[in-house]
Structures are given as structure tokens and as C-alpha cells.
Design a protein around this motif. Structure first.
Motif, short mmCIF file in Angstrom:
data_model
loop_
_atom_site.label_atom_id
_atom_site.label_comp_id
_atom_site.label_asym_id
_atom_site.label_seq_id
_atom_site.Cartn_x
_atom_site.Cartn_y
_atom_site.Cartn_z
N GLN A 68 26.65 47.28 128.52
CA GLN A 68 25.98 48.01 127.46
C GLN A 68 25.46 47.08 126.37
N LYS A 69 26.20 46.03 126.10
CA LYS A 69 25.83 45.13 125.00
C LYS A 69 24.72 44.15 125.37
N VAL A 70 24.83 43.49 126.52
CA VAL A 70 23.87 42.43 126.86
C VAL A 70 23.19 42.63 128.21
N GLY A 71 23.43 43.74 128.86
CA GLY A 71 22.88 43.95 130.19
C GLY A 71 21.37 43.88 130.25
N PHE A 72 20.70 44.59 129.36
CA PHE A 72 19.23 44.59 129.37
C PHE A 72 18.68 43.19 129.16
N GLN A 73 19.25 42.50 128.18
CA GLN A 73 18.79 41.14 127.87
C GLN A 73 19.02 40.22 129.06
N CYS A 74 20.19 40.31 129.69
CA CYS A 74 20.49 39.44 130.84
C CYS A 74 19.58 39.73 132.03
N ARG A 75 19.28 40.99 132.24
CA ARG A 75 18.49 41.36 133.41
C ARG A 75 17.01 41.08 133.24
N THR A 76 16.48 41.23 132.01
CA THR A 76 15.03 41.20 131.87
C THR A 76 14.47 40.08 131.00
N GLN A 77 15.27 39.47 130.13
CA GLN A 77 14.69 38.57 129.15
C GLN A 77 15.14 37.11 129.26
N LEU A 78 16.15 36.83 130.06
CA LEU A 78 16.69 35.48 130.12
C LEU A 78 16.62 34.91 131.53
N PRO A 79 16.47 33.58 131.63
CA PRO A 79 16.61 32.97 132.96
C PRO A 79 18.07 33.09 133.41
N GLU A 80 18.31 32.98 134.69
CA GLU A 80 19.63 33.26 135.24
C GLU A 80 20.74 32.43 134.61
N ASP A 81 20.53 31.14 134.42
CA ASP A 81 21.61 30.31 133.86
C ASP A 81 22.00 30.74 132.45
N LYS A 82 21.00 31.06 131.62
CA LYS A 82 21.30 31.52 130.27
C LYS A 82 21.89 32.92 130.27
N ALA A 83 21.44 33.74 131.20
CA ALA A 83 21.98 35.10 131.31
C ALA A 83 23.46 35.05 131.70
N ARG A 84 23.80 34.20 132.67
CA ARG A 84 25.20 34.06 133.08
C ARG A 84 26.07 33.53 131.94
N LYS A 85 25.55 32.59 131.16
CA LYS A 85 26.30 32.05 130.04
C LYS A 85 26.55 33.13 128.99
N LEU A 86 25.50 33.88 128.63
CA LEU A 86 25.64 34.96 127.66
C LEU A 86 26.62 36.01 128.16
N TRP A 87 26.51 36.36 129.43
CA TRP A 87 27.41 37.35 130.03
C TRP A 87 28.86 36.88 129.92
N SER A 88 29.10 35.64 130.30
CA SER A 88 30.45 35.08 130.29
C SER A 88 31.03 35.07 128.87
N GLU A 89 30.24 34.64 127.90
CA GLU A 89 30.72 34.61 126.51
C GLU A 89 31.02 36.01 126.00
#
Length: 161
Positions: A68-89
Motif C-alpha cells: 500500500q505504501k510503495v507498491g505503485f512507485q516500485c511497480r511503475t516509477q523505479l528501475p528494478e534495483d531501486k524498487a527492490r531497495k525501497l521495498w526492502s527498506e
């Protein structure tokens, strides 16, 4: 902080966390969120992220909140490596808050509030007709044209007379 978090765990889950720490070769002691993950057998953020990308069900409340918090951003706005880092944090922070009691998971036994549609289903046909009749009288008094179920009920009333 550790004391509060560990008090919420069973003896078996703490034993499991210690065993998982030794098995994984993690430097002792791991941080609190990681240890709680090991106690509860929660998978790491990579598997959680993969589940999210594959549109599979979340395994726990922390995963749901992360989506809910970062899903949209991870799926649509970030490259995979940055999305995984944001998700993990993010999932780590959320798990810490859950372990500290700042976020409480929903109670699965809590009674859900019925939606209005469900409430309408509990009306008897007579009660439903009475509601329609009241509305029809209001509409006619205001000069509003009857449509849909109001028109149908009005025609039924006319045929009854």
C-alpha cells in the motif's frame, strides 16, 4: 525494545529464531526486525517483492502495508534495483513498527461492518415496498419523474387499486 518484541513471541518461535540465525550464519546479534522475521519464519524482502510483482497474495500484514505504501512507485516509477531497495527498506521499517507495537495487525476475529447493500438484503419484500412507496410519494409531491424501481412499484400500486 527487544524486550517488548520478544514478549510477543512464543518460546518456540524464539528458539526457531535462534536456530535460523545460526543456520543462516548471521552475525550475532541480528537487528530486531531481522530476528523477528527469523522467529516467525518470514521470508526475506526479495521473496516478498517477487510475490508483489507476480501479483500473488501477501503473506503477512507487513507485506500488505508495504504494498500500500510503495507498491505503485516500485511497480511503475523505479528501475528494478531501486524498487527492490525501497521495498526492502520499507518492509523492514514496517516490521520494526509492528514488533514495537506501533502498528497493530488487524484482528481476524473482529466483526466486519456490513455494507448498505447487505443491509438492504435483510429487508422483507413488504418493508422494501413500504420504502419505495414513501419515496414515490415524496417524488410525486415534488413533481419528480419516476424511473426504475420507483416507476415499476408505482405501476404495481396502480394495478392493485
Amino acid at each position: 525494545m527487544w524486550k517488548i518484541a520478544l514478549n510477543k513471541q512464543t518460546i518456540e518461535s524464539v528458539k526457531n529464531g535462534i536456530a535460523q540465525t545460526v543456520k543462516a550464519g548471521i552475525t550475532w546479534p541480528p537487528n530486531l526486525p531481522k530476528f523477528i522475521e527469523l522467529c516467525e519464519g518470514v521470508e526475506d524482502a526479495t521473496e516478498s517483492f517477487d510475490r508483489f510483482i507476480d501479483k500473488k497474495e501477501p503473506l503477512d500484514h507487513a507485506e500488505l502495508l508495504t504494498r500500500q505504501k510503495v507498491g505503485f512507485q516500485c511497480r511503475t516509477q523505479l528501475p528494478e534495483d531501486k524498487a527492490r531497495k525501497l521495498w526492502s527498506e520499507t518492509i523492514s521499517k514496517i516490521r520494526t513498527k509492528i514488533a514495537n507495537g506501533e502498528i497493530t495487525p488487524p484482528d481476524p476475529k473482529a466483526k466486519r461492518i456490513e455494507t448498505p447493500e447487505k443491509m438492504k438484503e435483510t429487508l422483507t419484500p413488504e418493508q422494501h415496498n413500504q420504502q419505495l412507496d414513501r419515496k414515490i410519494d415524496e417524488f410525486l409531491a415534488k413533481g419528480i419523474k419516476l424511473i426504475g424501481p420507483f416507476k415499476k412499484r408505482y405501476e404495481e400500486r396502480q394495478n392493485e387499486k
